[in-house]
Write an enzyme that holds these catalytic residues in place. Structure first.
Site, mmCIF file in Angstrom:
data_model
loop_
_atom_site.group_PDB
_atom_site.id
_atom_site.type_symbol
_atom_site.label_atom_id
_atom_site.label_comp_id
_atom_site.label_asym_id
_atom_site.label_seq_id
_atom_site.Cartn_x
_atom_site.Cartn_y
_atom_site.Cartn_z
ATOM 1 N N GLN A 1 0.993 -1.383 -0.258
ATOM 2 C CA GLN A 1 -0.069 0.007 0.298
ATOM 3 C C GLN A 1 1.002 0.979 0.114
ATOM 4 O O GLN A 1 1.705 1.245 0.877
ATOM 5 C CB GLN A 1 -1.045 0.442 1.633
ATOM 6 C CG GLN A 1 -1.463 0.903 1.898
ATOM 7 C CD GLN A 1 -1.844 1.481 2.861
ATOM 8 O OE1 GLN A 1 -1.945 0.289 3.565
ATOM 9 N NE2 GLN A 1 -3.354 2.066 2.911
ATOM 10 N N SER B 1 1.248 6.982 2.853
ATOM 11 C CA SER B 1 1.734 8.037 3.350
ATOM 12 C C SER B 1 2.898 8.385 2.667
ATOM 13 O O SER B 1 3.475 7.188 1.706
ATOM 14 C CB SER B 1 2.655 7.442 4.555
ATOM 15 O OG SER B 1 0.837 6.588 5.568
ATOM 16 N N SER C 1 4.933 -1.500 4.421
ATOM 17 C CA SER C 1 5.010 -2.826 4.552
ATOM 18 C C SER C 1 4.611 -4.088 3.246
ATOM 19 O O SER C 1 4.090 -3.400 1.906
ATOM 20 C CB SER C 1 3.775 -3.110 5.169
ATOM 21 O OG SER C 1 3.610 -2.948 6.590
ATOM 22 N N GLU D 1 -8.555 -1.396 6.260
ATOM 23 C CA GLU D 1 -7.319 -1.587 6.815
ATOM 24 C C GLU D 1 -7.720 -1.155 8.497
ATOM 25 O O GLU D 1 -7.531 -1.768 9.485
ATOM 26 C CB GLU D 1 -6.889 -0.290 5.985
ATOM 27 C CG GLU D 1 -5.257 -0.515 6.916
ATOM 28 C CD GLU D 1 -4.479 1.163 6.485
ATOM 29 O OE1 GLU D 1 -2.580 1.052 6.583
ATOM 30 O OE2 GLU D 1 -4.827 1.687 6.121
ATOM 31 N N GLU E 1 -5.232 10.256 16.960
ATOM 32 C CA GLU E 1 -5.491 11.257 17.005
ATOM 33 C C GLU E 1 -6.614 11.453 15.838
ATOM 34 O O GLU E 1 -7.472 12.198 16.193
ATOM 35 C CB GLU E 1 -4.405 12.365 16.628
ATOM 36 C CG GLU E 1 -3.140 12.680 18.307
ATOM 37 C CD GLU E 1 -2.674 11.859 18.077
ATOM 38 O OE1 GLU E 1 -1.502 11.812 19.152
ATOM 39 O OE2 GLU E 1 -1.981 10.952 16.951
#
Length: 396
Positions: free
Chosen positions: A115, A118, A150, A233, A366
């Site tokens: 994936q 980020s 990953s 996810e 958060e």
């Protein structure tokens, strides 16, 4: 193919399949391919795509029957990103040709997925991503950097979100692709963690060509497609049914029982509090699984993932306190590239260090709290001044 009306019908179909496909006399890959083609892979998927269109809660029946017969599995922990994130997204937004091409080898474990979401400047705020995709005829040329990926070192395919229009607000100018990780211009580098392992990677994309036929969803609708991936996810990380005292709380409880000399009465109440919280989280995850069986995962998966991260960190911290000096010994500082994350089979020090990442991966705690507040509890949303500003005009 006749429709299945009862659990008995499903059990008979599995029995008939095993009668003609002996797990002991069939190669693993041939067996898994045949199981997929028979619709006995993921039962809730449509016929022709590994399923029978059954309710998702029927899946344990199949898994139990195949395990009892000694049938091979598809190594779900190794291909978890494909099963839990890529496949639901492909099913929801892929063309028929894309579903036929990718879902079968994905489920059979022939092709590993990763994936690419980020970025160094867009972790918690995924919509701020800067990886650029520019149209060039029937292709897109992509350049940028992704982090915390990953399985990138083993993956054949990646789900990728890019910026295709910098002149519109950040959520509107994103497009979602499937990337061939063997394409020219893709570079994978290991990221070593404080555990000593390189479980994650950073991926550099330099003028990588992606055919438009590998786009999922419409141009500019990458955020919408990504939401399907992210919701699945979070359920994959924090949800799922499991037995009582499984996972980290089971390790801690066993340590308490096995180390009578180390027991500190002042820690007893904390242990019981965490045990009750872990049991509540486990039962909530079972309810979430039932909800998932009835349809698509919702924002409640964020709560399950948040609870998972918080509990793992609290439990691993208490374990160190219980074990005292023994827990300070750390013999795992070796460069490894693990395919899976196993908390239970590792040292207390590893569990403590690795649990710190649980509040980051799959959405920071958060961000998850904001989702819970706004989309589950219905509280007023945070003031966001960048919603109507073109991405290119945002400070970075």
């Amino acid at each position: 193919m006749q429709p299945l009306n009862t659990q008995h019908d499903l059990e008979n179909r599995i029995h008939d399949f095993l009668a003609t496909h002996d797990p002991g006399a069939t190669s693993k890959l041939d067996f898994l391919r045949a199981r997929f083609d028979a619709g006995l892979a993921w039962l809730h998927y449509p016929p022709g795509l590994g399923g029978l269109g059954l309710p998702r809660d029927q899946q344990p029946i199949a898994e139990k029957a195949f395990a009892a017969a000694g049938a091979p599995d598809n190594e779900p922990r190794r291909i978890g990103i494909g099963l839990g994130m890529a496949a639901p997204t492909i099913l929801g937004f892929g063309s028929e040709e894309q579903k036929q091409r990718w879902l079968r080898p994905l489920w059979c474990g022939e092709e590993v997925w990763c994936q690419l979401f980020s970025e160094p400047g867009a972790g918690s705020d995924l919509a701020a991503l800067a990886t650029r995709a520019v149209r060039d005829g029937d292709d897109w040329i992509v350049s940028g950097q992704k982090v915390w990926t990953s399985m990138a070192h083993e993956a054949r395919w990646a789900i990728l979100v890019t910026r295709t229009d910098p002149d519109v607000p950040k959520h509107q100018g994103m497009t979602y692709f499937v990337l061939d990780m063997t394409a020219p211009g893709v570079e994978v580098r290991p990221l070593r963690q404080m555990t000593g392992e390189a479980e994650f990677n950073e991926v550099f994309l330099t003028d990588v060509r992606i055919p438009d036929s590998q786009r999922l969803g419409a141009v500019g609708e990458g955020w919408k497609v990504a939401q399907t991936t992210l919701m699945n996810e979070r359920v994959a990380i924090g949800g799922g049914a499991s037995p009582r005292e499984s996972g980290m709380i089971g390790v801690l409880a066993q340590s308490w029982r096995d180390n009578e000399k180390l027991r500190d009465p002042s820690l007893h109440d904390r242990l019981l509090t965490l045990w009750v919280a872990a049991e509540a989280a486990r039962l909530t995850a079972q309810r979430l699984s039932a909800q998932l069986a009835a349809g698509q995962p919702g924002p409640e998966g964020s709560a399950a993932k948040y609870a998972f991260a918080t509990l793992n960190q609290q439990i691993s911290g208490l374990e160190l306190e219980l074990l005292g000096e023994e827990a300070l010994r750390y013999d795992e500082w070796t460069m490894r590239r693990p395919d899976t994350v196993d908390f239970v089979g590792r040292s207390p020090g590893y569990r403590y260090l690795r649990a710190k990442g649980n509040s980051i991966e799959g959405g920071t705690s958060e961000i998850l709290l904001n989702i819970i507040a706004e989309r589950v509890l219905g509280l007023p949303g945070e003031i966001r001044t960048d919603k109507d500003v073109a991405w290119k005009d945002l400070p970075r």
